[in-house]
Design a protein around this motif. Structure first.
Motif, PDB file in Angstrom:
ATOM      1  N   HIS A 331       0.848  -1.185   0.000  1.00  0.00           N
ATOM      2  CA  HIS A 331       0.000   0.000   0.000  1.00  0.00           C
ATOM      3  C   HIS A 331       0.885   1.237   0.000  1.00  0.00           C
ATOM      4  O   HIS A 331       1.763   1.374   0.835  1.00  0.00           O
ATOM      5  CB  HIS A 331      -0.911  -0.008   1.237  1.00  0.00           C
ATOM      6  CG  HIS A 331      -1.681   1.273   1.400  1.00  0.00           C
ATOM      7  ND1 HIS A 331      -2.059   1.758   2.632  1.00  0.00           N
ATOM      8  CD2 HIS A 331      -2.130   2.174   0.485  1.00  0.00           C
ATOM      9  CE1 HIS A 331      -2.725   2.909   2.469  1.00  0.00           C
ATOM     10  NE2 HIS A 331      -2.765   3.175   1.178  1.00  0.00           N
ATOM     11  N   PHE A 333       0.666   5.514  -0.287  1.00  0.00           N
ATOM     12  CA  PHE A 333      -0.181   6.706  -0.330  1.00  0.00           C
ATOM     13  C   PHE A 333       0.494   7.741  -1.217  1.00  0.00           C
ATOM     14  O   PHE A 333       1.643   8.100  -0.980  1.00  0.00           O
ATOM     15  CB  PHE A 333      -0.375   7.239   1.093  1.00  0.00           C
ATOM     16  CG  PHE A 333      -1.153   8.522   1.144  1.00  0.00           C
ATOM     17  CD1 PHE A 333      -2.412   8.611   0.558  1.00  0.00           C
ATOM     18  CD2 PHE A 333      -0.635   9.645   1.776  1.00  0.00           C
ATOM     19  CE1 PHE A 333      -3.135   9.796   0.609  1.00  0.00           C
ATOM     20  CE2 PHE A 333      -1.360  10.831   1.824  1.00  0.00           C
ATOM     21  CZ  PHE A 333      -2.602  10.902   1.245  1.00  0.00           C
ATOM     22  N   HIS A 338      -4.495   6.273  -3.434  1.00  0.00           N
ATOM     23  CA  HIS A 338      -3.819   5.155  -2.780  1.00  0.00           C
ATOM     24  C   HIS A 338      -3.512   4.115  -3.840  1.00  0.00           C
ATOM     25  O   HIS A 338      -4.341   3.855  -4.711  1.00  0.00           O
ATOM     26  CB  HIS A 338      -4.729   4.514  -1.720  1.00  0.00           C
ATOM     27  CG  HIS A 338      -5.081   5.442  -0.607  1.00  0.00           C
ATOM     28  ND1 HIS A 338      -4.304   5.593   0.506  1.00  0.00           N
ATOM     29  CD2 HIS A 338      -6.143   6.271  -0.454  1.00  0.00           C
ATOM     30  CE1 HIS A 338      -4.877   6.482   1.322  1.00  0.00           C
ATOM     31  NE2 HIS A 338      -5.997   6.916   0.760  1.00  0.00           N
ATOM     32  N   PHE A 340      -2.700   0.179  -4.279  1.00  0.00           N
ATOM     33  CA  PHE A 340      -2.679  -1.117  -3.596  1.00  0.00           C
ATOM     34  C   PHE A 340      -2.135  -2.180  -4.529  1.00  0.00           C
ATOM     35  O   PHE A 340      -2.421  -2.175  -5.723  1.00  0.00           O
ATOM     36  CB  PHE A 340      -4.101  -1.521  -3.163  1.00  0.00           C
ATOM     37  CG  PHE A 340      -4.687  -0.623  -2.121  1.00  0.00           C
ATOM     38  CD1 PHE A 340      -4.353  -0.798  -0.769  1.00  0.00           C
ATOM     39  CD2 PHE A 340      -5.557   0.401  -2.469  1.00  0.00           C
ATOM     40  CE1 PHE A 340      -4.895   0.031   0.190  1.00  0.00           C
ATOM     41  CE2 PHE A 340      -6.090   1.239  -1.509  1.00  0.00           C
ATOM     42  CZ  PHE A 340      -5.762   1.057  -0.172  1.00  0.00           C
ATOM     43  N   GLY A 362      -8.352   8.147   5.509  1.00  0.00           N
ATOM     44  CA  GLY A 362      -7.586   7.081   4.876  1.00  0.00           C
ATOM     45  C   GLY A 362      -8.464   6.154   4.084  1.00  0.00           C
ATOM     46  O   GLY A 362      -9.681   6.344   3.988  1.00  0.00           O
ATOM     47  N   GLY A 364      -9.056   2.967   4.634  1.00  0.00           N
ATOM     48  CA  GLY A 364      -9.778   1.955   5.394  1.00  0.00           C
ATOM     49  C   GLY A 364      -9.337   0.549   5.063  1.00  0.00           C
ATOM     50  O   GLY A 364      -9.891  -0.420   5.567  1.00  0.00           O
ATOM     51  N   ILE A 365      -8.353   0.425   4.211  1.00  0.00           N
ATOM     52  CA  ILE A 365      -7.835  -0.892   3.851  1.00  0.00           C
ATOM     53  C   ILE A 365      -6.341  -0.901   4.124  1.00  0.00           C
ATOM     54  O   ILE A 365      -5.633   0.035   3.750  1.00  0.00           O
ATOM     55  CB  ILE A 365      -8.112  -1.210   2.367  1.00  0.00           C
ATOM     56  CG1 ILE A 365      -9.627  -1.275   2.123  1.00  0.00           C
ATOM     57  CG2 ILE A 365      -7.456  -2.525   1.954  1.00  0.00           C
ATOM     58  CD1 ILE A 365     -10.009  -1.370   0.672  1.00  0.00           C
ATOM     59  N   GLU A 366      -5.889  -1.904   4.817  1.00  0.00           N
ATOM     60  CA  GLU A 366      -4.487  -1.949   5.210  1.00  0.00           C
ATOM     61  C   GLU A 366      -3.791  -3.138   4.566  1.00  0.00           C
ATOM     62  O   GLU A 366      -4.437  -4.051   4.059  1.00  0.00           O
ATOM     63  CB  GLU A 366      -4.390  -2.099   6.739  1.00  0.00           C
ATOM     64  CG  GLU A 366      -5.318  -1.202   7.487  1.00  0.00           C
ATOM     65  CD  GLU A 366      -4.571  -0.130   8.222  1.00  0.00           C
ATOM     66  OE1 GLU A 366      -3.502  -0.460   8.778  1.00  0.00           O
ATOM     67  OE2 GLU A 366      -5.017   1.029   8.224  1.00  0.00           O
ATOM     68  N   GLN A 367      -2.505  -3.107   4.673  1.00  0.00           N
ATOM     69  CA  GLN A 367      -1.726  -4.233   4.182  1.00  0.00           C
ATOM     70  C   GLN A 367      -2.119  -5.495   4.944  1.00  0.00           C
ATOM     71  O   GLN A 367      -2.295  -5.465   6.154  1.00  0.00           O
ATOM     72  CB  GLN A 367      -0.231  -3.939   4.380  1.00  0.00           C
ATOM     73  CG  GLN A 367       0.652  -4.877   3.622  1.00  0.00           C
ATOM     74  CD  GLN A 367       2.020  -4.255   3.374  1.00  0.00           C
ATOM     75  OE1 GLN A 367       2.141  -3.053   3.251  1.00  0.00           O
ATOM     76  NE2 GLN A 367       3.021  -5.099   3.298  1.00  0.00           N
ATOM     77  N   ASP A 369      -4.967  -7.105   4.584  1.00  0.00           N
ATOM     78  CA  ASP A 369      -6.415  -7.302   4.577  1.00  0.00           C
ATOM     79  C   ASP A 369      -6.827  -8.221   3.434  1.00  0.00           C
ATOM     80  O   ASP A 369      -6.234  -8.217   2.362  1.00  0.00           O
ATOM     81  CB  ASP A 369      -7.137  -5.957   4.406  1.00  0.00           C
ATOM     82  CG  ASP A 369      -7.123  -5.152   5.693  1.00  0.00           C
ATOM     83  OD1 ASP A 369      -6.719  -5.721   6.728  1.00  0.00           O
ATOM     84  OD2 ASP A 369      -7.479  -3.958   5.651  1.00  0.00           O
TER      85      ASP A 369
END
Lengths: 397, 274
Positions: A331, A333, A338, A340, A362, A364-367, A369
């Motif tokens: 991810h 920024f 963003h 991904f 942000g 709302g999705i992280e590495q 997920d």
């Protein structure tokens, strides 16, 4: 003495409506060039539209600069003809072609003042001194540098030198303006400013312009028409949105931006479906074009959506979209969006997905997920038969 | 201290450069063998600069240097231009080698070579006679022509290398820009290439002029008394007349000319640096 018509000062104000300066059409008729054993340009025929800005876009060594230099008369084609405004100029030396050119390094004469640089073309044409003074001042005003006439190029910034080079190229009222990577030496901020500036001047003057660049963003933002070149030949040409949205080959898809590629097969009902593996049978794209039964489908990262695996489905499903389960492995920024990387089980290359940074909180999705990636098939493009050149190079970016 | 590393070279300079200069300077103020009436401290210099014979010698020295410099420019510029613009890698290296190789052989050898070529029964006369271009051998040796030939041969490489190094640094896009703006090939050379290579030409000219001014062996072996220059005169004062103070004054005059040249060269370099 005068090799090209010199317009009177009055008809070249920055905002004039260009009545008497309708753009000149350029035609490259089967020109080719080789340097010793290296093929720089395969036989190429190209029509450059009058009054528009055409970008020759491609990686270094694709033949774009050679094409421009042949148009300028600085290189002679081995074969073919060059027509400017209908006249065959193939054997005409550069000083008799009446073209304007801006080089990447600006190439201002270091031993002359800015004024002497700009007026050089007029002096060569034997224009009277009163007119030279008027035209020089006018050109410098057009590029918004009215007070530097007596300075030397070394006393100017890169952006200012660039403007002077442009004024020098335009002062003789050239039939065609040639730009060889004109913005490559500028920093990013200045480059964007100059993109607008160049565009403003070009559309004010309605001058046929050919710009050579390896920067896809520059080509997309500045030109009316893009000619994508690779390996000494034209791969695809057309309007910027056409080239970007409907790439015909994998090379074009990957050179202009990023593309996610899938192997698909046609089902005979206007759909291209995933051939095998994960999501087999899902509709990748629509295509009713005749041709091979199987092919590569390209989807731009910003045309895809991404949601957490367990999130409620928000988008209405019409049963035709692709939905692939995957895991976020990267991810980044980038300010306005963003990026991904999503790994799909059973697929070698991870998918790249852009999400607009709409909210301050942000994405709302992280590495790590688990996510679902999808897109509407109408936003995906079935590429024409694979070009062999991009095959060895692998995905770009 | 970094300064201590310079001590050996400083000692060497003082012992073999500064001290002899001081010695020569002091010598030039002594009474010469032929003191003019009422000779004072500057008697040797007065003799040098007010006697028409010696003024003529100074003039001849300068004239010879100017001629040699001009010929070096005319011969050297095209060679330098060809080297930089038209010779590919291998040919370029070959030319560089051919230019530098003569500098590795002693000047006396090269000058004797010219003697062999230009002698009454030398190669040049033999060829010209065998081609029936001349009936009697030409007196080539011991003439100003032989001196100029020999000096140009020795000094042209300095001019060529000096011009070539500057030419190589000129962006070809500048000439192409001039062509695009309507200048023909000749015009683009005159307006762009030549002005931008003036630094190299100037440096080469000053170098060649200074070296020609101080040249001695070539004049002695090829001139045969047909030309009288300061270095020859200094040699005569030492060997024949034994008038050391006057010789010292002359060598200081030569040194002064060299300093003036260096001054111009420095100005040239400083202007380039701006």
């Amino acid at each position: 003495m005068t090799a090209f018509p010199i317009a009177t000062p009055t008809d070249r104000t920055a905002n004039c409506d260009a009545i008497d300066r309708k753009g000149v059409a350029v035609r490259l008729d089967g020109i080719s060039k080789r340097f010793r054993s290296v093929i720089a340009l395969r036989p190429t025929t190209l029509d450059i539209r009058p009054g528009r800005m055409t970008a020759l876009l491609g990686p270094s060594g694709c033949g774009k600069t050679t094409t421009l230099r042949m148009l300028a008369g600085l290189e002679a084609p081995d074969d073919g003809r060059i027509l400017i405004g209908g006249a065959d100029v193939t054997r005409v030396p550069p000083n008799k072609r009446g073209l304007g050119m801006v080089f990447q390094s600006y190439s201002l004469f270091p031993h002359m003042t800015v004024g002497e640089n700009v007026s050089f073309g007029l002096r060569m044409a034997g224009v009277g001194s009163d007119e030279i003074a008027a035209r020089t001042a006018e050109m410098l005003a057009m590029v918004r540098l009215p007070h530097v006439e007596s300075r030397y190029p070394s006393q100017l910034s890169g952006g200012q030198q660039q403007r002077v080079a442009l004024a020098r190229a335009l002062v003789t009222n050239p039939a065609v303006l040639l730009l060889d990577e004109p913005l490559a030496a500028l920093d990013r901020h200045l480059r964007e400013e100059m993109q607008f500036e160049l565009r403003r001047i070009q559309s004010d003057l309605q001058i046929t312009t050919v710009i050579v660049t390896h920067d896809q963003e520059e080509a997309l933002t500045m030109s009316d028409e893009i000619v994508v070149m690779n390996d000494g030949q034209v791969v695809q040409s057309g309007a910027p949105d056409d080239i970007y949205n409907k790439p015909q080959t994998r090379f074009v898809a990957e050179f202009l931006g990023t593309a996610n590629l899938f192997q698909g097969v046609k089902d005979g009902h206007g759909n291209v479906r995933i051939a095998s593996g994960v999501g087999e049978g899902a509709v990748l794209a629509h295509s009713s074009a005749p041709g091979a039964a199987a092919g590569t489908v390209a989807i731009r990262p910003e045309k895809m959506w991404l949601r957490l695996h367990d999130a409620p489905e928000t988008a209405p499903q019409d049963g035709t979209e692709v939905n692939l389960a995957g895991r976020v492995t990267g991810h980044v920024f980038r300010g306005n969006n963003h990026v991904f990387r999503v790994e799909i089980a059973g697929r070698e290359a991870p998918l790249v997905v852009y999400q607009q940074a709409k909210d301050l909180v942000g994405a709302g999705i992280e590495q790590g997920d688990m996510v679902t990636v999808g897109w509407h098939p109408q936003n995906a493009v079935l590429l024409a038969s694979e070009d062999t050149t991009s095959e060895q190079k692998g995905p770009s970016e | 201290m970094g300064f201590s590393f310079m001590i050996p070279s400083l000692l060497l300079l003082v012992a073999f450069f500064i001290v002899p200069l001081v010695f020569v300077g002091e010598m030039s103020f002594r009474e010469g063998r032929l003191p003019p009436p009422g000779g004072g401290l500057w008697q040797n210099y007065e003799r040098l600069f007010f006697d028409s014979f010696y003024l003529g010698v100074i003039g001849e020295t300068m004239l010879l240097s100017v001629v040699v410099t001009l010929i070096c420019i005319l011969v050297g510029y095209p060679v330098a231009y060809f080297m930089v613009r038209h010779a590919g890698g291998k040919l370029y290296n070959l030319i560089i080698f051919l230019l530098i190789a003569p500098l590795l052989t002693p000047i006396i050898m090269r000058t004797f070579g010219w003697q062999v070529l230009l002698a009454r029964r030398g190669l040049v006369n033999e060829w010209l006679q065998s081609l029936d271009l001349i009936s009697k051998p030409l007196a080539l040796l011991n003439s100003p022509v032989a001196v100029v030939l020999g000096l140009v041969h020795v000094l042209a490489p300095f001019m060529i290398l000096s011009i070539a190094s500057v030419l190589a640094g000129i962006d070809r896009r500048l000439e192409e820009s001039a062509r695009m703006l309507g200048a023909g090939k000749g015009m683009s050379f005159l307006k762009i290439t030549l002005p931008l290579s003036m630094d190299g030409l100037g440096t080469g000219a000053i170098l060649v002029f200074m070296l020609a001014n101080g040249s001695f062996v070539t004049l002695l072996l090829l001139g045969g008394g047909s030309l009288q220059t300061l270095p020859l005169l200094i040699y005569q004062q030492f060997n024949t007349t034994r008038d050391l103070p006057f010789a010292a004054a002359m060598s200081n005059a030569l040194l002064l000319i060299a300093f003036i040249c260096l001054f111009f060269q420095l100005r040239l370099i400083r202007r380039k640096g701006v």
